[in-house]
Structures are given as structure tokens and as C-alpha cells.
Scaffold this motif. Structure first.
Motif, PDB file in Angstrom:
ATOM      1  N   GLN A   1       0.834  -1.201   0.000  1.00 34.33           N
ATOM      2  CA  GLN A   1       0.000   0.000   0.000  1.00 34.33           C
ATOM      3  C   GLN A   1       0.875   1.260   0.000  1.00 34.33           C
ATOM      4  O   GLN A   1       0.592   2.235  -0.694  1.00 34.33           O
ATOM      5  CB  GLN A   1      -0.890   0.006   1.254  1.00 34.33           C
ATOM      6  CG  GLN A   1      -1.990  -1.036   1.237  1.00 34.33           C
ATOM      7  CD  GLN A   1      -3.347  -0.449   0.877  1.00 34.33           C
ATOM      8  OE1 GLN A   1      -3.435   0.611   0.282  1.00 34.33           O
ATOM      9  NE2 GLN A   1      -4.405  -1.136   1.243  1.00 34.33           N
TER      10      GLN A   1
ATOM     11  N   ASN B   1      -8.671 -12.315  -1.038  1.00 35.32           N
ATOM     12  CA  ASN B   1      -8.830 -13.263  -2.137  1.00 35.32           C
ATOM     13  C   ASN B   1      -7.552 -14.060  -2.369  1.00 35.32           C
ATOM     14  O   ASN B   1      -7.593 -15.258  -2.678  1.00 35.32           O
ATOM     15  CB  ASN B   1      -9.221 -12.529  -3.417  1.00 35.32           C
ATOM     16  CG  ASN B   1     -10.676 -12.099  -3.415  1.00 35.32           C
ATOM     17  OD1 ASN B   1     -11.514 -12.730  -2.769  1.00 35.32           O
ATOM     18  ND2 ASN B   1     -10.991 -11.037  -4.129  1.00 35.32           N
ATOM     19  N   GLY B   2      -6.402 -13.378  -2.224  1.00 33.57           N
ATOM     20  CA  GLY B   2      -5.137 -14.094  -2.372  1.00 33.57           C
ATOM     21  C   GLY B   2      -4.984 -15.187  -1.337  1.00 33.57           C
ATOM     22  O   GLY B   2      -4.547 -16.305  -1.651  1.00 33.57           O
TER      23      GLY B   2
ATOM     24  N   ASP C   1      -9.869  -6.530   0.090  1.00 38.38           N
ATOM     25  CA  ASP C   1     -10.321  -7.832  -0.399  1.00 38.38           C
ATOM     26  C   ASP C   1      -9.342  -8.470  -1.385  1.00 38.38           C
ATOM     27  O   ASP C   1      -9.439  -9.659  -1.679  1.00 38.38           O
ATOM     28  CB  ASP C   1     -11.726  -7.758  -0.999  1.00 38.38           C
ATOM     29  CG  ASP C   1     -11.824  -6.823  -2.197  1.00 38.38           C
ATOM     30  OD1 ASP C   1     -10.789  -6.329  -2.671  1.00 38.38           O
ATOM     31  OD2 ASP C   1     -12.959  -6.595  -2.658  1.00 38.38           O
ATOM     32  N   VAL C   2      -8.364  -7.686  -1.868  1.00 35.88           N
ATOM     33  CA  VAL C   2      -7.322  -8.268  -2.732  1.00 35.88           C
ATOM     34  C   VAL C   2      -6.488  -9.270  -1.945  1.00 35.88           C
ATOM     35  O   VAL C   2      -6.263 -10.400  -2.388  1.00 35.88           O
ATOM     36  CB  VAL C   2      -6.430  -7.165  -3.337  1.00 35.88           C
ATOM     37  CG1 VAL C   2      -5.206  -7.778  -4.022  1.00 35.88           C
ATOM     38  CG2 VAL C   2      -7.213  -6.322  -4.336  1.00 35.88           C
TER      39      VAL C   2
ATOM     40  N   VAL D   1      -4.784  -0.238  -2.345  1.00 37.10           N
ATOM     41  CA  VAL D   1      -5.324  -1.494  -2.866  1.00 37.10           C
ATOM     42  C   VAL D   1      -6.436  -1.946  -1.919  1.00 37.10           C
ATOM     43  O   VAL D   1      -6.258  -1.904  -0.706  1.00 37.10           O
ATOM     44  CB  VAL D   1      -4.231  -2.594  -2.943  1.00 37.10           C
ATOM     45  CG1 VAL D   1      -4.815  -3.899  -3.455  1.00 37.10           C
ATOM     46  CG2 VAL D   1      -3.084  -2.141  -3.842  1.00 37.10           C
TER      47      VAL D   1
END
Length: 208
Positions: free
Chosen positions: A181, A194-195, A190-191, A187
Motif C-alpha cells: 500500500q 482473495n489471495g 479484499d485483494v 489497494v
């Protein structure tokens, strides 16, 4: 002379910390002077120095608050039985820490991780701050170990891997996301969630 209430004292201290946080987030520690902080909070030198002896004490107070926020988030999670899965939990912690930035008036959530990275850099030259960070890390690590042990006790995670190893990896995930960041821009949380879900799904795919 009328006595100043504790509520007033606490509010004034909060005002100074919030203003200093905004200054440090914009310009970094070394480029920010106490005069910059005084202008930001619109207070006299005497009013500010009543609460903080100087810039390094301000930095230490801000760092302590950040570490306490993270620790409290994971201590709360450890009380759940069992805690939320790692992807949810790490997302909650990141949102809570970034939410503190908005509450305290830091201009933009991407600015707060920048300040965190500056703190890490500062510890390389500032021994007293380094001691503070190490102490804070140990308290945070202890809270995360409790979370991992709760996963293991509930049969949700392998018990043959030391809980401390998993805890350190979870901490590194949060630190790494904060660094991204700071370096590459904002960013969504939730990125990283999800990763983590993708990594956590490897065993599921094999079993299927």
C-alpha cells in the motif's frame, strides 16, 4: 484558577497526536519539525510540550497506538471459538487499522501504511524506538499465537506445525500488504483476502 478536567486534557492530547500523525503521513519524520506540528494543531509550544517532550516522544506514542490497535484486534479474535478463518481475520485487522486512520483524520488510507513503513525505517537508527517496536511485536505475536492455537484446537489447522511459525507468517502478510500500500498505492483489502483464499484452497482442490 479553575481546574482543567481530565476529559479536556485527554481531548487536547488526542488533538496533538492526530495533528502529528497527519504531518508525519504527509512529509515523513525527518522532514517534519515540531513547528510543523504546532501549525497543524494550531497550539502554542507550551501547550504541546505539556504533553510531549518532542518529536520522538510523539512518534513513540503514535507507534504504540498502532501496535495496540493490531494487538487488540487479534485478542478479540482469539476470544472467538473458533476464530474466523485467516482470510477473514486478516481482512478485519487491516480494515480496523485503516479505519483508525480515517477516524483520526489521516488523509487517505494509503497514507497510513506509508507512515508505518517510515516507522520501521526509523527503528534502524533509533534504539529507543527499536525497543518499543520489539516489545510491541512480542505482544502482537502472542495474540496471534493464541489465534493459531484456537484453530489447531478446533481441528481447523494442522497441529504439527508450531503455532508461532504460523503466527509470524500471518503477521508478515499484514506487514507485506501494508508495504505494498505504501509503495504502490491504495489497494482494496479484499485483494489480500482473495489471495489468501486462493492459497488456502490448494488442499481443497487436491482433495476434490
Amino acid at each position: 484558577m479553575a481546574r482543567v478536567s481530565q476529559e479536556h486534557l485527554d481531548a487536547r492530547r488526542r488533538q496533538i497526536l492526530d495533528g502529528a500523525t497527519r504531518c508525519f503521513s504527509r512529509n515523513g519524520f525527518h522532514a517534519t519539525s515540531m513547528q510543523d506540528v504546532l501549525r497543524e494543531v494550531d497550539l502554542s509550544a507550551g501547550a504541546v510540550y505539556r504533553y510531549f517532550s518532542g518529536k520522538e516522544e510523539l512518534i513513540a506514542a503514535i507507534v504504540t497506538e498502532v501496535l495496540d490497535t493490531v494487538r487488540e484486534a487479534f485478542e478479540d479474535a482469539a476470544r472467538q471459538s473458533p476464530p474466523e478463518p485467516p482470510d477473514v481475520l486478516i481482512g478485519q485487522v487491516m480494515e480496523r487499522v485503516l479505519g483508525e486512520a480515517f477516524v483520526r483524520g489521516v488523509p487517505g488510507s494509503s497514507q497510513f501504511p506509508r507512515m508505518m513503513v517510515q516507522v520501521w525505517t526509523e527503528t534502524l537508527r533509533n534504539e529507543s524506538l527499536s525497543v518499543l517496536i520489539r516489545d510491541g511485536f512480542e505482544r502482537v505475536r502472542g495474540a496471534w499465537v493464541e489465534v493459531v492455537e484456537a484453530y489447531q484446537a478446533a481441528g481447523l489447522m494442522r497441529a504439527d506445525i508450531p503455532a508461532e511459525h504460523v503466527a509470524r507468517t500471518m503477521i508478515a502478510t499484514v506487514q507485506g500488504f501494508a508495504a505494498q500500500q505504501a509503495l504502490f498505492g491504495e489497494v482494496p483489502v479484499d485483494v489480500v483476502q482473495n489471495g489468501l483464499r486462493g492459497l488456502m484452497s490448494m488442499g481443497e482442490q487436491k482433495a476434490g
